[in-house]
Design a protein around this motif. Structure first.
Motif, PDB file in Angstrom:
ATOM      1  N   PRO A  16       0.817  -1.230   0.000  1.00  0.00           N
ATOM      2  CA  PRO A  16       0.000   0.000   0.000  1.00  0.00           C
ATOM      3  C   PRO A  16       0.844   1.271   0.000  1.00  0.00           C
ATOM      4  O   PRO A  16       0.489   2.269  -0.632  1.00  0.00           O
ATOM      5  N   ALA A  17       1.989   1.229   0.715  1.00  0.00           N
ATOM      6  CA  ALA A  17       2.859   2.404   0.755  1.00  0.00           C
ATOM      7  C   ALA A  17       3.475   2.675  -0.614  1.00  0.00           C
ATOM      8  O   ALA A  17       3.546   3.824  -1.074  1.00  0.00           O
ATOM      9  N   ILE A  18       3.922   1.614  -1.300  1.00  0.00           N
ATOM     10  CA  ILE A  18       4.504   1.789  -2.635  1.00  0.00           C
ATOM     11  C   ILE A  18       3.446   2.286  -3.621  1.00  0.00           C
ATOM     12  O   ILE A  18       3.709   3.185  -4.431  1.00  0.00           O
ATOM     13  N   ALA A  19       2.240   1.711  -3.546  1.00  0.00           N
ATOM     14  CA  ALA A  19       1.168   2.148  -4.452  1.00  0.00           C
ATOM     15  C   ALA A  19       0.848   3.626  -4.248  1.00  0.00           C
ATOM     16  O   ALA A  19       0.608   4.367  -5.214  1.00  0.00           O
ATOM     17  N   THR A  20       0.845   4.073  -2.994  1.00  0.00           N
ATOM     18  CA  THR A  20       0.596   5.488  -2.698  1.00  0.00           C
ATOM     19  C   THR A  20       1.744   6.352  -3.212  1.00  0.00           C
ATOM     20  O   THR A  20       1.526   7.396  -3.851  1.00  0.00           O
ATOM     21  N   ALA A  21       2.977   5.911  -2.957  1.00  0.00           N
ATOM     22  CA  ALA A  21       4.148   6.673  -3.403  1.00  0.00           C
ATOM     23  C   ALA A  21       4.130   6.872  -4.915  1.00  0.00           C
ATOM     24  O   ALA A  21       4.499   7.945  -5.418  1.00  0.00           O
ATOM     25  N   GLN A  22       3.687   5.856  -5.638  1.00  0.00           N
ATOM     26  CA  GLN A  22       3.685   5.949  -7.101  1.00  0.00           C
ATOM     27  C   GLN A  22       2.670   6.961  -7.621  1.00  0.00           C
ATOM     28  O   GLN A  22       2.740   7.365  -8.791  1.00  0.00           O
ATOM     29  N   GLN A  23       1.731   7.374  -6.762  1.00  0.00           N
ATOM     30  CA  GLN A  23       0.788   8.433  -7.138  1.00  0.00           C
ATOM     31  C   GLN A  23       1.323   9.826  -6.796  1.00  0.00           C
ATOM     32  O   GLN A  23       0.727  10.825  -7.169  1.00  0.00           O
ATOM     33  N   LEU A  24       2.435   9.873  -6.081  1.00  0.00           N
ATOM     34  CA  LEU A  24       2.989  11.156  -5.623  1.00  0.00           C
ATOM     35  C   LEU A  24       4.179  11.554  -6.490  1.00  0.00           C
ATOM     36  O   LEU A  24       5.289  11.774  -6.023  1.00  0.00           O
ATOM     37  N   HIS A  25       3.916  11.667  -7.804  1.00  0.00           N
ATOM     38  CA  HIS A  25       4.982  11.998  -8.751  1.00  0.00           C
ATOM     39  C   HIS A  25       5.590  13.372  -8.458  1.00  0.00           C
ATOM     40  O   HIS A  25       6.731  13.636  -8.827  1.00  0.00           O
ATOM     41  N   ASP A  26       4.805  14.231  -7.827  1.00  0.00           N
ATOM     42  CA  ASP A  26       5.253  15.606  -7.584  1.00  0.00           C
ATOM     43  C   ASP A  26       6.000  15.745  -6.256  1.00  0.00           C
ATOM     44  O   ASP A  26       6.306  16.868  -5.842  1.00  0.00           O
ATOM     45  N   CYS A  27       6.290  14.634  -5.594  1.00  0.00           N
ATOM     46  CA  CYS A  27       6.989  14.674  -4.300  1.00  0.00           C
ATOM     47  C   CYS A  27       8.386  14.060  -4.426  1.00  0.00           C
ATOM     48  O   CYS A  27       8.607  13.141  -5.218  1.00  0.00           O
ATOM     49  N   HIS A  28       9.298  14.565  -3.608  1.00  0.00           N
ATOM     50  CA  HIS A  28      10.586  13.895  -3.429  1.00  0.00           C
ATOM     51  C   HIS A  28      10.405  12.925  -2.258  1.00  0.00           C
ATOM     52  O   HIS A  28      10.129  13.343  -1.127  1.00  0.00           O
ATOM     53  N   ILE A  29      10.544  11.635  -2.535  1.00  0.00           N
ATOM     54  CA  ILE A  29      10.245  10.600  -1.540  1.00  0.00           C
ATOM     55  C   ILE A  29      11.515   9.852  -1.157  1.00  0.00           C
ATOM     56  O   ILE A  29      12.305   9.453  -2.019  1.00  0.00           O
ATOM     57  N   GLU A  30      11.695   9.674   0.149  1.00  0.00           N
ATOM     58  CA  GLU A  30      12.697   8.753   0.666  1.00  0.00           C
ATOM     59  C   GLU A  30      12.001   7.809   1.638  1.00  0.00           C
ATOM     60  O   GLU A  30      10.882   8.074   2.084  1.00  0.00           O
ATOM     61  N   TRP A  31      12.665   6.686   1.928  1.00  0.00           N
ATOM     62  CA  TRP A  31      11.991   5.579   2.642  1.00  0.00           C
ATOM     63  C   TRP A  31      12.706   5.278   3.952  1.00  0.00           C
ATOM     64  O   TRP A  31      13.931   5.325   4.035  1.00  0.00           O
ATOM     65  N   LEU A  32      11.913   4.939   4.967  1.00  0.00           N
ATOM     66  CA  LEU A  32      12.457   4.506   6.253  1.00  0.00           C
ATOM     67  C   LEU A  32      12.022   3.065   6.500  1.00  0.00           C
ATOM     68  O   LEU A  32      10.828   2.754   6.484  1.00  0.00           O
ATOM     69  N   GLY A  33      13.011   2.189   6.720  1.00  0.00           N
ATOM     70  CA  GLY A  33      12.704   0.783   6.952  1.00  0.00           C
ATOM     71  C   GLY A  33      13.599   0.188   8.011  1.00  0.00           C
ATOM     72  O   GLY A  33      14.265   0.898   8.779  1.00  0.00           O
ATOM     73  N   VAL A  34      13.612  -1.128   8.052  1.00  0.00           N
ATOM     74  CA  VAL A  34      14.383  -1.896   9.032  1.00  0.00           C
ATOM     75  C   VAL A  34      15.332  -2.818   8.269  1.00  0.00           C
ATOM     76  O   VAL A  34      14.949  -3.369   7.232  1.00  0.00           O
ATOM     77  N   PRO A  35      16.557  -3.011   8.743  1.00  0.00           N
ATOM     78  CA  PRO A  35      17.472  -3.926   8.049  1.00  0.00           C
ATOM     79  C   PRO A  35      16.903  -5.347   7.980  1.00  0.00           C
ATOM     80  O   PRO A  35      16.167  -5.774   8.872  1.00  0.00           O
ATOM     81  N   ASP A  36      17.215  -6.052   6.913  1.00  0.00           N
ATOM     82  CA  ASP A  36      16.869  -7.479   6.761  1.00  0.00           C
ATOM     83  C   ASP A  36      15.377  -7.745   6.649  1.00  0.00           C
ATOM     84  O   ASP A  36      14.919  -8.852   6.935  1.00  0.00           O
ATOM     85  N   ARG A  37      14.587  -6.745   6.279  1.00  0.00           N
ATOM     86  CA  ARG A  37      13.170  -6.998   6.028  1.00  0.00           C
ATOM     87  C   ARG A  37      12.889  -6.842   4.528  1.00  0.00           C
ATOM     88  O   ARG A  37      13.763  -6.474   3.741  1.00  0.00           O
TER      89      ARG A  37
END
Length: 354
Positions: free
Chosen positions: A21-42
């Motif tokens: 769901p997060a990726i699908a939302t991000a792909q609609q935000l073409h006008d935004c500069h997006i960076e991602w926060l995650g956890v190692p090894d996931r």
């Protein structure tokens, strides 16, 4: 003068239920500069780096009971909040979008401590712990099911549905050797598979074959008996990339009731027999399933009460009653929000740009 793009940090980690769901939302935000926060090894370490810059922090889940482990986890949480604060300041981020789970806690607390807006998406009917605890301080909580609002009385909730991967919204060809006119039963146990469900299905399958049905069985990786049934009308595999095509072709699904599966069943209008995972946190799969049952889109059975005889008979009855299956399909489609990603993207723009 050209307006600078919104700088958005997306915090989503762990499972497809949080990431897709997060990726699908991000792909609609073409006008935004997006960076991602995650956890190692996931899972995000495989999915995200080709799409967006990925930052990782170490964060753990919260223990149910207080103890020495709680002290260690709280210490880790404090450290991760400081890390996220530094990241937000150094990157000049203007807001955070998160899909819940463990990663959401430090992301929400760090962003709010800096006065930044936070949009939290909750895909389950009964919200997870992090959502219940931290939703009151979020700018908005987008909910996948309208029924979730009753469990978040102090939050500003906005019904948005849950985004699905784009292939669920277009017709997908299916490269499996299944004849055109035969009824197809799709069995899927979620990202971990479902050994107990798999065993029931293999007991029932001979009667379904005799009735002319084909069974496509996604067993997961943890089933020691996955190869034990062989039949011309039986296709078994641990996973399959084109679940969208399978759901578009199938006549009936037998499934767990995680939020991702529920969304995919709704978007494809798939009648279902739902068997909630009995050990899911807060029994959230049962809450999801009951929404579908109440609307007439699914039959729901507790795993502890479901026998092979009951499952075999119910499936044969449904396959023989095409009128009832059509009604279930229409009810499932009524629960779908096909523009969920667009709704979430617009909500992010509205709250972060102001």
């Amino acid at each position: 003068m050209t307006k600078s793009p919104i700088r958005l940090l997306i915090a989503a980690s762990g499972t497809g239920g949080h990431l897709f769901p997060a990726i699908a939302t991000a792909q609609q935000l073409h006008d935004c500069h997006i960076e991602w926060l995650g956890v190692p090894d996931r899972m995000e370490t495989q999915l995200v780096p080709s799409l967006y810059p990925l930052h990782t922090i170490a964060v753990e889940g919260f223990q149910q009971r207080l103890g020495l482990g709680t002290v260690r986890i709280l210490g880790g949480l404090a450290s991760s909040i400081l890390q996220v604060r530094r990241l937000l300041k150094q990157g000049n981020f203007q807001g955070v979008f998160t899909t819940g789970g463990y990663i959401a806690a430090p992301a929400i607390l760090a962003a709010r401590s800096l006065g930044l807006p936070v949009i939290l998406h909750e895909s389950n009917v009964f919200p997870g712990k992090v959502t219940r605890w931290f939703s009151p301080i979020c700018s908005a909580v987008a909910i996948g099911f309208e029924a979730a609002a009753q469990y978040l009385p102090r939050a500003k909730t906005v019904f948005a549905g849950t985004p699905v991967r784009s292939q669920f919204l277009t017709r997908e060809p299916l490269n499996l050797p299944i004849p055109d006119k035969v009824p197809v039963i799709l069995v899927m146990g979620g990202s971990q598979g479902a050994v107990a469900v798999n065993q029931l299905v293999r007991q029932c399958a001979p009667a379904w074959f005799e009735a002319g049905a084909w069974v496509v069985h996604l067993t997961g990786n943890n089933d020691p008996d996955a190869e034990s049934l062989q039949h011309a009308q039986y296709i078994s595999m641990p996973f399959y990339d084109n679940v969208a095509g399978l759901l578009q072709r199938a006549n009936l699904a037998i499934s767990r009731s995680g939020a991702s599966a529920m969304t995919e069943l709704a978007v494809t209008g798939m009648p279902a027999i739902l068997i909630p995972f009995p050990f899911a946190a807060d029994n959230h799969q049962s809450f999801n399933a009951e929404v579908f049952a109440a609307s007439g889109a699914a039959l729901v059975f507790r795993q502890s009460e479901l026998t092979a005889d009951i499952l075999q008979t119910k499936v044969l009855h449904l396959l023989s009653d095409t009128q009832y299956l059509t009604k279930m399909s229409q009810a499932a489609a009524q629960l779908a929000v096909t523009d969920s990603a667009e709704r979430l993207a617009n909500l992010v723009r509205e709250l972060v740009a102001n």
